[in-house]
Design an enzyme around this catalytic site. Sequence first.
Site, mmCIF file in Angstrom:
data_model
loop_
_atom_site.group_PDB
_atom_site.id
_atom_site.type_symbol
_atom_site.label_atom_id
_atom_site.label_comp_id
_atom_site.label_asym_id
_atom_site.label_seq_id
_atom_site.Cartn_x
_atom_site.Cartn_y
_atom_site.Cartn_z
ATOM 1 N N GLY A 180 6.754 4.836 8.897
ATOM 2 C CA GLY A 180 5.837 5.947 9.098
ATOM 3 C C GLY A 180 5.863 6.419 10.542
ATOM 4 O O GLY A 180 6.878 6.287 11.237
ATOM 5 N N SER A 181 4.746 6.933 11.007
ATOM 6 C CA SER A 181 4.702 7.540 12.334
ATOM 7 C C SER A 181 4.637 6.486 13.435
ATOM 8 O O SER A 181 4.147 5.380 13.233
ATOM 9 C CB SER A 181 3.488 8.467 12.448
ATOM 10 O OG SER A 181 2.294 7.696 12.496
ATOM 11 N N THR A 182 5.106 6.859 14.622
ATOM 12 C CA THR A 182 5.037 5.970 15.779
ATOM 13 C C THR A 182 3.591 5.656 16.136
ATOM 14 O O THR A 182 3.257 4.522 16.498
ATOM 15 C CB THR A 182 5.760 6.631 16.972
ATOM 16 O OG1 THR A 182 7.143 6.817 16.629
ATOM 17 C CG2 THR A 182 5.676 5.779 18.221
ATOM 18 N N LYS A 184 0.851 -1.195 0.000
ATOM 19 C CA LYS A 184 0.000 0.000 0.000
ATOM 20 C C LYS A 184 0.883 1.241 0.000
ATOM 21 O O LYS A 184 1.555 1.532 0.984
ATOM 22 C CB LYS A 184 -0.919 0.043 1.219
ATOM 23 C CG LYS A 184 -1.992 1.152 1.083
ATOM 24 C CD LYS A 184 -2.644 1.513 2.392
ATOM 25 C CE LYS A 184 -1.900 2.569 3.159
ATOM 26 N NZ LYS A 184 -1.877 3.909 2.497
ATOM 27 N N VAL A 224 0.948 5.375 14.166
ATOM 28 C CA VAL A 224 0.394 4.347 13.271
ATOM 29 C C VAL A 224 1.108 3.018 13.491
ATOM 30 O O VAL A 224 0.489 1.954 13.431
ATOM 31 C CB VAL A 224 0.492 4.804 11.801
ATOM 32 C CG1 VAL A 224 0.054 3.683 10.851
ATOM 33 C CG2 VAL A 224 -0.357 6.049 11.579
ATOM 34 N N GLY A 225 2.408 3.058 13.786
ATOM 35 C CA GLY A 225 3.152 1.832 14.058
ATOM 36 C C GLY A 225 2.558 1.049 15.213
ATOM 37 O O GLY A 225 2.465 -0.187 15.171
ATOM 38 N N GLU A 277 9.786 1.015 11.117
ATOM 39 C CA GLU A 277 10.739 2.140 11.121
ATOM 40 C C GLU A 277 9.895 3.380 11.305
ATOM 41 O O GLU A 277 9.165 3.776 10.405
ATOM 42 C CB GLU A 277 11.540 2.165 9.818
ATOM 43 C CG GLU A 277 12.723 3.118 9.871
ATOM 44 C CD GLU A 277 12.477 4.411 9.137
ATOM 45 O OE1 GLU A 277 12.191 5.423 9.823
ATOM 46 O OE2 GLU A 277 12.572 4.430 7.899
ATOM 47 N N CYS A 313 12.727 11.252 8.118
ATOM 48 C CA CYS A 313 12.576 10.721 9.479
ATOM 49 C C CYS A 313 13.842 10.883 10.311
ATOM 50 O O CYS A 313 13.765 10.984 11.532
ATOM 51 C CB CYS A 313 12.139 9.252 9.434
ATOM 52 S SG CYS A 313 13.051 8.264 8.260
ATOM 53 N N GLU A 326 8.176 15.272 16.792
ATOM 54 C CA GLU A 326 8.616 15.232 15.398
ATOM 55 C C GLU A 326 7.743 16.176 14.564
ATOM 56 O O GLU A 326 6.529 16.023 14.499
ATOM 57 C CB GLU A 326 8.516 13.811 14.846
ATOM 58 C CG GLU A 326 9.065 13.700 13.429
ATOM 59 C CD GLU A 326 9.075 12.276 12.900
ATOM 60 O OE1 GLU A 326 10.022 11.914 12.199
ATOM 61 O OE2 GLU A 326 8.122 11.517 13.194
#
Length: 504
Positions: free
Chosen positions: A248-250, A195, A252-253, A271, A305, A402
């Site tokens: 991506g972002s923490t 995706k 969403v992780g 990551e 990042c 961030e």
Amino acid sequence: MANHSNGNSNHSAASLNTPPIKFTKLFINGNFVDSISGKTFDTIDPRTEEVITKVSLGGAEDVDLAVKAARQAFDHGPWPRMSGSERGKIMMKFADLIEENADELAALDAVNGGKLFTLCKLIDIPSATKALRYYGGAADKIHGTVLKLSKGLQGYTLREPIGVVGSIIPWNFPTVMFFMKTAPALAAGCTIVLKPAEQTPLSALYYAHLAKLAGVPDGVLNVVNGYGSTAGAAISSHMDIDKVTFTGSTEVGRMIMTAAAASNLKPVSLELGGKSPLLIFDDADIDQAADIVFRGMFFNKGEVCVASSRVYVQEGIYEKLEKKLVEKAKSTVVGDPFDPKVHQGPQINKKQFERILSYIEHGKREGATLLTGGKHVGEKGYYIEPTIFSDVKDDMIIAKEEIFGPVMSLMKFKTMEEAIKRANNTTYGLAAGIITKNLNVANTVSRSIRAGIIWINCYTAFDLDCPYGGYKMSGFGRDYGLDGLNQYLQIKSVVTPIFDSPWH
């Protein structure tokens, strides 16, 4: 104030640079198809804030179709059963086709992501071909080990492809991230449902087309455009996906990890975000340091990042370095990314543009000194001046969170011990930099900072052979290097008895 190129508000010039958009559907089982719902979404040109084209909107049903295709291709298709050298040959052909279409692909990322066209050609497209050739060359070198067991047994390990991989990639480096994930997975013999970020789907669809031309069998590489909350969530929770990899972002992780655990307990590699420190010591060469610091923060308009957003400067050179950085910011040309005179293009979209400006306001309210920048550039497009704050305190929002935009925080320190402590005072641990001529300082600091990659007298010095990933809330797992290949492989141990062996 940063220089401003008039190109960004010239709509006719922008349209001249927009490449033909050839692929807008989903790519499933070797074919471009409409989404089951028939819905589409707009993909926006951040230079003009106007619609480039409409792209098929994939959802959970489309992900399910893609997973079925990938599962069939893995369980019964030729890709995992080919020799590594055969897979490598197809990957080399894939790389050749990318080079043949480099201008068009670079233009897609420039118009879709606001990235500098010249840097897409110089950095992003070559990174794709290098990744394919690196991992294509490794595909026939995937070996297990022979085990010397303690009993009357013999054993060995096999490294086998993990299966169907779900890849969810971000918008800041659409091409780099596509191949950071797909190249090692393909080499391992896996099949993939990818995706792309909803902001930047265009180059991913073109790469799917080239993969088929190169000879990648149907079902091995599938691309489903869509939103994270629908298509991304469906990938994360799908019972027939064997692994998820995400950049991506923490925030969403965490959601992906939760979904993976709640479904089939699939392994994940993440990551995630960063708030990377760059430490400059008194013995640094001022001009070299200024170049490294500026590039480390403002490359790709700060949408990186590992961006060196927390800059700690030893007090003896603080004022000199501050002056040079302000000069560099003021001479930066912000404008249309197709203009070769431009240094910085637009931010990715309206949401990110407004988010960055809100952080700049936070910095002002909390008492940081705005040295330069901080404003919107032009009347149209998501352009922001390169922004530098000084007198930043470690507990300010701009020093902790961030921002993912062109905003630098400058801070002063006295001793090495103080700098190390402050550098580690973050929930993140993705990267860090050190600028010094003192080897002892470089060694001590590099071993003391808790981050996945430390650059000494350089920054963003990525290499395919160098593993890359985070500590703490910057995630886990490693991309690049052979570690990047191994995360798409399972280790299987095979043990048989040996009777009456003369050796023990």
